[in-house]
Write a protein that holds these residues in place. Structure first.
Motif, PDB file in Angstrom:
ATOM      1  N   VAL A 103       0.844  -1.186   0.000  1.00 43.11           N
ATOM      2  CA  VAL A 103       0.000   0.000   0.000  1.00 43.11           C
ATOM      3  C   VAL A 103       0.883   1.241   0.000  1.00 43.11           C
ATOM      4  N   ASP A 104       0.726   2.062  -1.022  1.00 41.04           N
ATOM      5  CA  ASP A 104       1.445   3.336  -1.092  1.00 41.04           C
ATOM      6  C   ASP A 104       0.656   4.250  -2.009  1.00 41.04           C
ATOM      7  N   HIS A 123      -4.776   2.892  -2.005  1.00 45.87           N
ATOM      8  CA  HIS A 123      -5.744   3.363  -1.018  1.00 45.87           C
ATOM      9  C   HIS A 123      -5.750   2.481   0.225  1.00 45.87           C
ATOM     10  N   SER A 124      -5.542   3.088   1.369  1.00 43.68           N
ATOM     11  CA  SER A 124      -5.503   2.327   2.615  1.00 43.68           C
ATOM     12  C   SER A 124      -6.833   1.655   2.917  1.00 43.68           C
ATOM     13  N   THR A 125      -7.939   2.302   2.579  1.00 45.67           N
ATOM     14  CA  THR A 125      -9.240   1.694   2.844  1.00 45.67           C
ATOM     15  C   THR A 125      -9.452   0.456   1.969  1.00 45.67           C
ATOM     16  N   GLN A 126      -8.958   0.490   0.732  1.00 43.45           N
ATOM     17  CA  GLN A 126      -9.055  -0.683  -0.130  1.00 43.45           C
ATOM     18  C   GLN A 126      -8.165  -1.814   0.406  1.00 43.45           C
ATOM     19  N   ALA A 127      -7.000  -1.458   0.937  1.00 47.36           N
ATOM     20  CA  ALA A 127      -6.111  -2.459   1.524  1.00 47.36           C
ATOM     21  C   ALA A 127      -6.807  -3.168   2.680  1.00 47.36           C
ATOM     22  N   SER A 183       0.802 -12.802   3.266  1.00 46.95           N
ATOM     23  CA  SER A 183       2.001 -13.225   3.989  1.00 46.95           C
ATOM     24  C   SER A 183       2.629 -12.080   4.753  1.00 46.95           C
ATOM     25  N   ALA A 184       2.516 -10.880   4.203  1.00 50.44           N
ATOM     26  CA  ALA A 184       3.139  -9.701   4.806  1.00 50.44           C
ATOM     27  C   ALA A 184       2.476  -8.458   4.237  1.00 50.44           C
ATOM     28  N   LEU A 185       2.771  -7.337   4.865  1.00 49.63           N
ATOM     29  CA  LEU A 185       2.255  -6.040   4.441  1.00 49.63           C
ATOM     30  C   LEU A 185       3.415  -5.073   4.309  1.00 49.63           C
TER      31      LEU A 185
END
Length: 126
Positions: A11-12, A37-41, A51-53
């Motif tokens: 996310v960026d 978009h953080s909300t989509q994430a 596995s990771a973010l």
């Protein structure tokens, strides 16, 4: 390296950096799912396992810390390993949450690969 691990959520809000990170993750043998978009994430994390973010820290709506906290409250992501990407000095962005690694922007290819290796080596990256 080819892996059967779940994808890495990235996310960026910077589209060019997001594309670059996706390429770097793919070149390392992992799959990435990306969003600006953080909300989509957060919605993605509610419907699939990762596995990771990798997340930017400063973003509209939900900042990186709020996003990490919200994703870790979803099923299956309680101890999700995270790499925080930020132009803010690392000393200013430390979090008390476990399994969070920091990568300060701008970063080199070697620094990115080291962070990716480190986060994917944690037992929580499945």
């Amino acid at each position: 390296m080819t892996t059967t691990l779940d994808p890495i959520l990235v996310v960026d809000d910077n589209a060019e950096l997001l594309d670059l990170i996706q390429i770097l993750i793919s070149n390392a043998g992992y799959q990435a799912v990306t969003t600006q978009h953080s909300t989509q994430a957060l919605e993605l994390a509610k419907t699939r396992h990762f596995s990771a973010l990798f997340t930017d820290l400063v973003m509209p709506v939900l900042d990186g810390h709020a996003l990490i906290q919200a994703i870790r409250q979803t099923d299956g992501h309680h101890d999700l390993p995270v790499v925080v990407l930020s132009g803010i000095a690392i000393a200013e962005q430390k979090s008390s949450q476990p399994w969070i690694h920091h990568l300060q922007k701008p970063f080199s290819l070697a620094q990115f690969n080291a962070a990716l290796e480190q986060v994917m080596a944690t037992p929580q990256a499945r």
